[in-house]
Design an enzyme around this catalytic site. Structure first.
Site, PDB file in Angstrom:
ATOM      1  N   SER A   2      54.372  22.381 -27.338  1.00 61.28           N
ATOM      2  CA  SER A   2      53.843  21.634 -28.465  1.00 61.28           C
ATOM      3  C   SER A   2      54.621  20.333 -28.649  1.00 61.28           C
ATOM      4  O   SER A   2      54.735  19.549 -27.715  1.00 61.28           O
ATOM      5  CB  SER A   2      53.865  22.515 -29.722  1.00 61.28           C
ATOM      6  OG  SER A   2      53.047  21.983 -30.729  1.00 61.28           O
ATOM      7  N   ASP A  36      43.247  26.628 -26.682  1.00 64.01           N
ATOM      8  CA  ASP A  36      44.166  25.967 -27.608  1.00 64.01           C
ATOM      9  C   ASP A  36      43.414  24.873 -28.352  1.00 64.01           C
ATOM     10  O   ASP A  36      43.145  23.802 -27.810  1.00 64.01           O
ATOM     11  CB  ASP A  36      45.348  25.361 -26.834  1.00 64.01           C
ATOM     12  CG  ASP A  36      46.445  24.841 -27.761  1.00 64.01           C
ATOM     13  OD1 ASP A  36      46.191  24.720 -28.977  1.00 64.01           O
ATOM     14  OD2 ASP A  36      47.551  24.565 -27.264  1.00 64.01           O
ATOM     15  N   HIS A  46      47.764  28.477 -28.689  1.00 64.85           N
ATOM     16  CA  HIS A  46      48.930  27.593 -28.704  1.00 64.85           C
ATOM     17  C   HIS A  46      50.193  28.438 -28.536  1.00 64.85           C
ATOM     18  O   HIS A  46      50.943  28.661 -29.490  1.00 64.85           O
ATOM     19  CB  HIS A  46      48.928  26.830 -30.028  1.00 64.85           C
ATOM     20  CG  HIS A  46      49.781  25.612 -30.036  1.00 64.85           C
ATOM     21  ND1 HIS A  46      49.592  24.557 -29.178  1.00 64.85           N
ATOM     22  CD2 HIS A  46      50.838  25.265 -30.818  1.00 64.85           C
ATOM     23  CE1 HIS A  46      50.485  23.612 -29.434  1.00 64.85           C
ATOM     24  NE2 HIS A  46      51.260  24.026 -30.420  1.00 64.85           N
TER      25      HIS A  46
END
Length: 812
Positions: free
Chosen positions: A373, A493, A524
């Site tokens: 991320s 995601d 995610h």
């Protein structure tokens, strides 16, 4: 159950023997034995680590079956000849596979093949044959997600190595857990960055947390895994929640413009910096330490294998200087300043006051970046600078353009589950200097001004791509990348949407670096503790090659593109490319509620839908997004009163597919549309319609805190995507959105006249999807996306001239 191992390095017999000797499986006792059965018994003795005497050892042996009727202990006492069947029957038990459930005792070889476990092809007749089979067994994954050698390491096999370890030990091309994690040295230093983001007249100092093997005190130099994590020093959850934007606002008409990319292209403006601090002295030992970092379990794994690990939160975080400006060049400069220090090219100090320099004398200057991320995003950003010392990046769920995170096609488009978040909100959340009241007092007013500027520049009013967003588009600088890249992303995601990795992969396709891509079926998430894939071993092979310089053929053994199948559990397939330009195309025209092959003439000319809902239903959907999604996609029992969205979307379906089909890349739509106001938007979802038990997009925990790969060390959960218990009638494959005034691109705004038809082209988020024979593809066309776009509940009526609409699928 399927085993997918890509990190086993084929080596010759001489290398096997050398590595078995170095790892103490071969010793003086083994040297004196010639009978393969006796050698096997001695190896079993070495690896039954819980047994402190012969009595317990024999007791443990009798927990295994050598034949369907004979325990292993009794078999060894009988001195009968060893066969491949017996070896692999015991091997399956050592690898923790359950008799009866996972394999049948009568045919262990077939079970090894079915589970896709490696086996030797020739009969085990000699000592050399036995050692070859044992070597391969040590490289083989257990049922519970780690190699047999890592299982032994976790049980304490390498603990006797700790006191004598002076350098890494490699086995099958991978570093082993011979460094004591309980003897790690923990340092804090402050790197001086070429920035003054808080404009206090001094260069920003950045807190860096270091974990390094104790052997670095005695001359060993370690390569570094570096994770730049803005969350590392804390998160301001309450302040972030308070800063969230209202998304229940109307869509508005935008002023047309004639901008070109040249008009909005970002070019850095040189800024004069304060002078560097005057160095008052130098020392080798840090002044500051720390008790616990915010760890990443993949990094933890490598801390026992001769690597150092570094964490830095960057500018604007607790104990560092500066301010946060999400995605700005200053964040990238902050990130690479740490790399430059690790490589010997920048100054750091022992504390923030005394100006005593400290060098990274313990570092080899070879650095890899890891993280998911925001963490992976900063790794990609760092790579695009070409910074010296950065050898490789493993980025997971990384943003390649911040516009593609918070915007889509000229619209404000939130990441999944974060409606109302934006660049300024994220900056607030990670501005952990706020948690030190004395420090925050000095900077509060300035940071408030920065947030005001961000709120203006991010421009939630238009959603247009601009100079601001171009600064935050790392794909612009891909040509600078020198580090080898591994990109990992979830095909489900919808936080960091797949376009981020898709655009990066396309931009890197012809770059003169080694690049690998792994696409999984999750959301995610991290994938380093999954049963079906040897991801940690793959990274060990990769880092051993990239940072230790080991010639282990990692660049050839690891697939260029590895994709998890969405139909068959625990199935991973290697491909030459993703979104390949050579893919075939499959096109359909629109017909009333149908998608028909482009060769079929179409008759229907128009179809329409509304974007307005009864206020009570509108408020209900805002609070129950899962119900909204269900009603949006459901076609069964689709009558008024049972589905409130019946008149708020159009659904077009293909006929049932005759054979399995693979969609590879970005689905393209050509749409002719009109709306009854001078503004509007469209949203699209491509859907797999067909009853099936589908994979969960959130992994199931198979064994809690079961994995570490080292003795008495931090543990992780074993996870896997499993099939849902019940069949479902559909699954959303991919989606996309567009502002009708951004028909050409995200920065050019066109006029939109009410009730006039306009042609536009939309590319949905890239995907890779296995569509089963007997299923139908559906395209859902709607406007307000309750999970993503603004929600104005306006009296908007959309019309499609469907005989002028087409969908084109890239087919593998």
């Amino acid at each position: 159950m399927k085993n997918n191992q890509f990190a086993i390095e084929p080596v010759d017999r001489a290398t096997e023997l050398k590595e078995l000797l170095a790892s103490h499986f071969i010793d003086d006792t083994i040297d004196q034995l010639n009978d393969p059965l006796a050698v096997w018994q001695e190896l079993l003795h070495k690896t039954t680590l819980e047994a402190k005497n012969e009595t317990v050892f024999k007791q443990k042996l009798n927990n295994y079956l050598a034949t369907p009727e004979t325990t292993l202990g009794d078999f060894l006492d009988s001195h009968q000849p060893l066969t491949n069947d017996i070896f692999y029957r015991v091997a399956l038990q050592l690898l923790e596979f359950d008799v009866g459930n996972d394999f049948k005792l009568e045919d262990p070889i077939q079970a090894m093949k079915q589970i896709k476990l490696p086996i030797v092809g020739e009969p085990i007749k000699t000592k050399a044959d036995l050692l070859h089979a044992w070597y391969l067994l040590l490289c083989t994954h257990t049922k519970n997600g780690q190699t047999y050698l890592d299982k032994l390491a976790q049980a304490g096999y390498f603990v006797p190595f700790y006191e004598k370890t002076t350098e890494p030990l490699f086995f099958n091309g991978k570093a082993q857990a011979v460094f004591d994690p309980h003897q790690l040295i923990r340092d804090v230093v402050y790197v001086e960055a070429p920035l003054d983001t808080d404009e206090d007249g001094k260069r920003d100092l950045l807190k860096v947390e270091i974990l390094r093997p104790k052997q670095t005190q005695d001359g060993y130099r370690a390569p570094v895994l570096y994770t730049a994590s803005p969350y590392n020093q804390g998160i301001n959850d309450e302040a972030g929640d308070a800063a969230m934007h209202n998304v229940d606002v109307p869509l508005a008409a935008k002023e047309p413009n004639h901008l070109t990319y040249k008009d909005i292209h970002y070019q850095k403006t040189p800024k004069e910096l304060p002078a560097k601090r005057k160095i008052a002295g130098e020392q080798q030992e840090a002044d500051e330490t720390f008790a616990m970092e915010a760890p990443y379990t993949l990094n933890d794994y490598f801390l026992t294998r001769g690597f150092a690990v570094v964490y830095a939160a960057g500018i604007g975080t607790k104990d560092s200087d500066g301010i946060r400006a999400t995605g700005a060049v200053s964040e990238t400069v902050s990130t690479i300043a740490v790399i430059e220090w690790l490589a010997g090219n920048r100054t750091a100090f022992t504390n923030k006051t005394d100006n005593i320099e400290i060098k990274a004398w313990w570092s080899t200057g070879k650095i890899a970046m890891t993280g998911r991320s925001y963490l992976g995003t900063l790794a990609v950003a760092a790579a695009t600078t070409g910074v010296s010392g950065l050898k490789t990046v493993v980025s997971e769920a990384a943003i390649s353009s911040w516009y593609d995170y918070y915007r889509d096609g000229g619209l404000v488009a939130a990441p999944d589950t974060f409606q109302g978040e934006d660049m300024d909100v994220l900056a607030t959340e990670v501005f952990s200097r706020m948690q030190k009241p004395g420090d925050y007092l000095k900077i509060k007013d300035f940071f408030d001004q920065v947030l005001q500027t961000m709120a203006k520049d991010q421009d939630r009013q238009t959603g247009n791509y601009s100079h601001y967003w171009d600064e935050r588009n790392y794909v612009n600088n891909v040509k600078n990348i020198k580090a080898d890249m591994i990109m990992v992303h979830g095909l489900n995601d919808w936080n960091v949407k797949p376009r981020n990795v898709g655009n990066l992969w396309n931009a890197l396709r012809d770059a003169p670096i080694t690049k690998k891509l792994i696409l999984h079926q999750g959301q995610h998430i991290y994938i380093n503790a999954f049963r079906s894939l040897d991801f940690t071993d793959m990274m060990n092979l990769w880092f051993s090659h990239e940072l230790f310089g080991l010639d282990n053929h990692a660049e050839d053994l690891l697939p260029d593109v590895l994709i998890q199948d969405n139909v068959q559990p625990e199935t991973w397939t290697s491909y030459a490319d993703w979104q390949a330009p050579t893919d075939k195309k499959q096109a359909f025209n629109f017909e009333a509620k149908e998608l028909v092959p482009e060769t079929v003439p179409v008759r229907t000319a128009a179809a329409s839908f509304s974007d307005h809902l009864d206020p009570e239903i509108f408020d209900f959907y805002k609070k129950h997004l899962n119900v909204w999604e269900r009603d949006l996609l459901t076609t069964n029992h689709d009558t008024k009163g049972e589905n409130q969205l019946r008149d708020n979307r159009l659904i077009f379906k293909t006929s049932r597919y005759d054979e399995d089909t693979y969609i590879d890349g970005s689905v393209q739509l050509k749409i002719r549309v009109a709306v009854n106001e001078p503004f509007g938007m469209l949203s699209f979802q491509l859907v797999d319609y067909g009853d099936a038990k589908r994979l969960t997009v959130s992994p199931t925990i198979l064994a809690s805190k079961s994995l570490s790969g080292a003795y008495d060390w931090r543990r992780d959960n074993l996870r896997e995507f499993t099939l849902q218990k019940e069949a479902t009638p559909w699954k959303m494959i991919t989606k996309g959105h567009i502002n009708l005034q951004n028909r050409h691109n995200a920065y050019q705004v066109d006029e939109l006249k009410a009730n006039d038809f306009y042609d536009l082209t939309v590319e949905l988020q890239p995907t890779f999807y296995h569509l089963l024979a007997g299923h139908q593809l559906g395209l859902v066309v709607y406007a307000t996306d309750f999970a993503t776009t603004v929600r104005g509940n306006q009296e908007l009526q959309y019309s499609l001239q469907i005989n002028q609409c087409k969908i084109t699928l890239p087919i593998k």
